[in-house]
Design an enzyme around this catalytic site. Structure first.
Site, PDB file in Angstrom:
ATOM      1  N   HIS A   6     -17.203 -39.485  13.368  1.00 38.84           N
ATOM      2  CA  HIS A   6     -16.696 -39.644  12.010  1.00 38.84           C
ATOM      3  C   HIS A   6     -17.304 -40.850  11.299  1.00 38.84           C
ATOM      4  O   HIS A   6     -18.107 -41.600  11.856  1.00 38.84           O
ATOM      5  CB  HIS A   6     -15.174 -39.691  12.005  1.00 38.84           C
ATOM      6  N   HIS A  42     -17.380 -44.268  12.889  1.00 37.87           N
ATOM      7  CA  HIS A  42     -18.414 -44.438  13.910  1.00 37.87           C
ATOM      8  C   HIS A  42     -19.774 -44.681  13.258  1.00 37.87           C
ATOM      9  O   HIS A  42     -20.586 -45.455  13.765  1.00 37.87           O
ATOM     10  CB  HIS A  42     -18.489 -43.211  14.820  1.00 37.87           C
ATOM     11  N   LYS A  85     -15.397 -35.002  20.190  1.00 32.96           N
ATOM     12  CA  LYS A  85     -14.750 -35.121  18.886  1.00 32.96           C
ATOM     13  C   LYS A  85     -15.816 -35.483  17.851  1.00 32.96           C
ATOM     14  O   LYS A  85     -16.875 -36.018  18.203  1.00 32.96           O
ATOM     15  CB  LYS A  85     -13.652 -36.192  18.920  1.00 32.96           C
TER      16      LYS A  85
END
Length: 656
Positions: free
Chosen positions: A159, A162, A156
């Site tokens: 983003h 993070h 994933k």
């Protein structure tokens, strides 16, 4: 009481302070005040605080804090100031209302602070005794801390949350190391769950070995997107059919055919295949495990290389997959036996609303109706596991503020189920959101893309090729930038470091909890309080060192009493507070505390260059000023490294 490093009364200021030099001044002032005030120096020391601005002194005592009765604080301040003896370290105290302000005497301060910095170098500001289990008994060793940060989900996008966790967590880990703690940097990956069944099936359909090896994170994300394009419409159809079934039952129509159709659609769906694939993984199927392990290992390898660009490393890549089932089962069993959890319509919950003190924490779901565990159950098992393995003294979770409730529930449930010893050692360090971030992948935020965009922008700035440079700078300045660019050994690497500095400093500008807008143009500017400006300040000091051509031995013999200018005195006063800034930051865990100090110090430097010129000065004055600048460069270097930055020695800028 602090170890004595300055004699009192007739102090000559010729003994180097150890650890935090301000502690030595506190002790000195406290011992002179003690017989005047009538209380012990030990009780006075913690009340001698550093000031927020230099015009209010270097140390300040709030007279009311000593709680002396019989006279007003203002009268006591005047009385104590009148009785204060002569000192070779501090000037006579200044009375300001109910405060006593103490200013350091310049000459001994110059000698002690500059010599200490030149001697201790990168260790200046570090206070290792803070991390000892018992400072009086070093044999007991260091306290240990786990800092869990970054924690992306494999396959994933990395983003903005993070990114913030990575930057702030890296800083906190560095901070505790500077304070002498044994730091365990941990990355708790999202590496388990049904999505890995989906991912395994996606790789069979769309996978490419070469692309996987070249960029595993991007490729796994791409195939994850592809298979979701298949599964999403299927799930929409099933949802519509179930709505149709609901209406049919309400009208008492025959639903046999519709139920069979739904059952067939679910059995043949992409998500059902993913569930079965993940079930094989949970059951230990060798082929499924091998595929999952490859995805995980390749992703960790890629992340490790990217983290290295941010000066971040990990001691442990943990993850949801590493929490053994027996630990989750044990947690569930203990919750039930202790009466903490209860059944609720087939699911298991912990109802924290029953106690008025924890009512706001609501009800926490720990097990679904189908018996499967949730994040909370895993987190309980993982926290207990870490305590058993590492016997840590503290554990910090660097996680976005959106998870405030989850972490509060975790700590409270750990306490209620009998692990209050673990709960007390846990702390959630939260942060706000990043707004307005976009990259060349559009709404998908990969860390490499963010850093590449910033590096590309910095490279254009370094070459003088941005539109705003062409509009606002004359030909002479642009040519000067191009000339300096040609002097760089590796301009691409320099641009990368500048871009990373730009991203990291923008993230740390402001309180952690505040949201901020990602602004590529502003963060990559050399003007204002930005990462590039900090790098410019460090590079300029390095440039002065190169031009001065003075050896370290010559710096050691410099006559620092020649530094009489107010700019020099105030700069050294600022340098003396660096260890104090580190100690303060350890309490707040706010990067902005360090960043504000560095910007303030670099602004002082900038205003000093015309007054305190090195090249062209008399030899002895040149040595003294160069010693001052080298001390400033060392403190700036230490501060930048604490923040996680890589200080540059050469740089392209039109400013010098």
């Amino acid at each position: 009481m602090h170890s004595k490093t300055f004699p009192t009364g007739d102090a000559k200021g010729d003994v180097e302070p150890a650890g935090n030099p301000i502690d030595s001044y506190r002790e000195h002032v406290a011992e002179l005040l003690a017989p005047i005030v009538g209380i012990s120096a030990v009780d006075i020391i913690p009340r001698l605080q550093t000031t927020l601005s230099q015009d209010k002194g270097d140390l300040m005592l709030a007279v009311p804090s000593l709680r002396i009765k019989g006279k007003s604080p203002g009268d006591l301040a005047v009385e104590w100031a009148g009785k204060f003896p002569n000192s070779n370290l501090v000037e006579h105290p200044v009375v300001s209302g109910t405060f006593l302000q103490f200013f350091y005497k310049p000459e001994p301060l110059m000698k002690n602070i500059i010599k200490t910095i030149l001697r201790t170098k990168q260790a200046y500001g570090s206070i290792p005794q803070l991390g000892m289990k018992d400072p009086k008994n070093p044999s007991l060793g260091k306290k240990s801390i786990i800092v869990e940060f970054s924690s992306p989900n494999i396959a994933k996008p990395f983003h903005a949350g993070h990114l913030r966790s990575t930057i702030i967590g890296g800083f906190i880990a560095n901070l505790y190391e500077t304070a002498g703690w044994d730091v365990i940097r941990m990355n708790y990956l999202g590496d388990w769950g049904r999505q890995y069944g989906l991912l395994a099936n996606a790789f069979e359909l769309y996978g490419d070995e070469e692309k996987l090896k070249a960029d595993p994170i991007a490729h796994l994300f791409d195939i994850y997107v592809e298979i979701n394009k298949v599964s999403a419409p299927e799930e929409e159809i099933i949802k519509e059919k179930k709505e149709e079934l609901k209406k049919a039952k309400e009208s008492k129509s025959d639903t046999t055919a519709l139920e069979l159709e739904i059952s067939t659609l679910e059995a043949e769906s992409t998500n059902e295949k993913a569930r079965k694939s993940f079930k094989r993984l949970e059951d230990g199927d060798p082929k499924a495990l091998e595929t999952w392990r490859r995805f995980r290992d390749l992703s960790i390898d890629k992340y490790t290389k990217t983290y290295a660009r941010l000066n971040i490393h990990y001691d442990q890549f943990s993850g949801e997959s590493q929490v053994e089932k027996f630990r989750m089962d044990a947690a569930a069993k203990r919750l039930k036996e202790s009466g903490v959890s209860e059944d609720s319509e087939g699911a298991v919950v912990v109802d924290l609303t029953k106690d008025p003190k924890t009512k706001k924490l609501g009800k926490a779901l720990v097990q679904k109706k189908d018996g499967s565990s949730l994040y909370l159950t895993r987190d309980i098992g993982e926290a207990v596991k870490r305590d058993e393995i590492y016997h840590f003294d503290k554990m910090i979770y660097v996680v976005a503020a959106q998870q405030d409730l989850h972490l509060a529930q975790l700590f409270k449930i750990l306490e209620l189920m009998g692990h209050d010893d673990v709960a007390k050692k846990c702390q959630h360090v939260n942060f706000g959101m990043v707004l307005g971030m976009s990259t060349r992948r559009g709404t998908v935020k990969f860390l490499d893309d963010i850093l590449r965009d910033a590096a590309d922008r910095m490279h254009s700035v370094m070459k003088g090729e941005t539109e705003d440079q062409k509009e606002n700078q004359n030909e002479k300045d642009l040519q000067r930038i191009k000339d300096k660019y040609s002097q760089l050994d590796d301009p691409v690497a320099t641009a990368d470091i500048l871009g990373i500095s730009a991203v990291m400093v923008q993230d740390m500008t402001g309180k952690r909890i505040n949201n901020y807008t990602f602004d590529l143009m502003r963060m990559t500017s050399f003007e204002g309080d930005t990462g590039p400006y900090l790098q410019y300040a460090h590079a300029r000091l390095c440039s002065i060192t190169r031009k001065a051509q003075i050896t370290n031995e010559e710096l050691d013999s410099a006559d620092l009493s020649l530094l009489k200018e107010l700019h020099a005195v105030n700069l050294v006063r600022a340098l003396s507070t660096w260890p104090e800034v580190v100690q303060t930051t350890l309490k707040t865990l706010e990067p902005i505390t360090v960043l504000s100090y560095l910007f303030k110090m670099t602004h002082m430097l900038s205003s000093s260059y015309d007054v305190l010129q090195v090249v062209g000065s008399e030899p002895e004055i040149k040595k003294a000023r160069m010693a001052l600048y080298e001390a400033a460069r060392q403190v700036l270097n230490n501060g930048m490294k604490l923040l996680g930055l890589t200080p540059l020695q050469r740089l392209v800028s039109a400013f010098w």
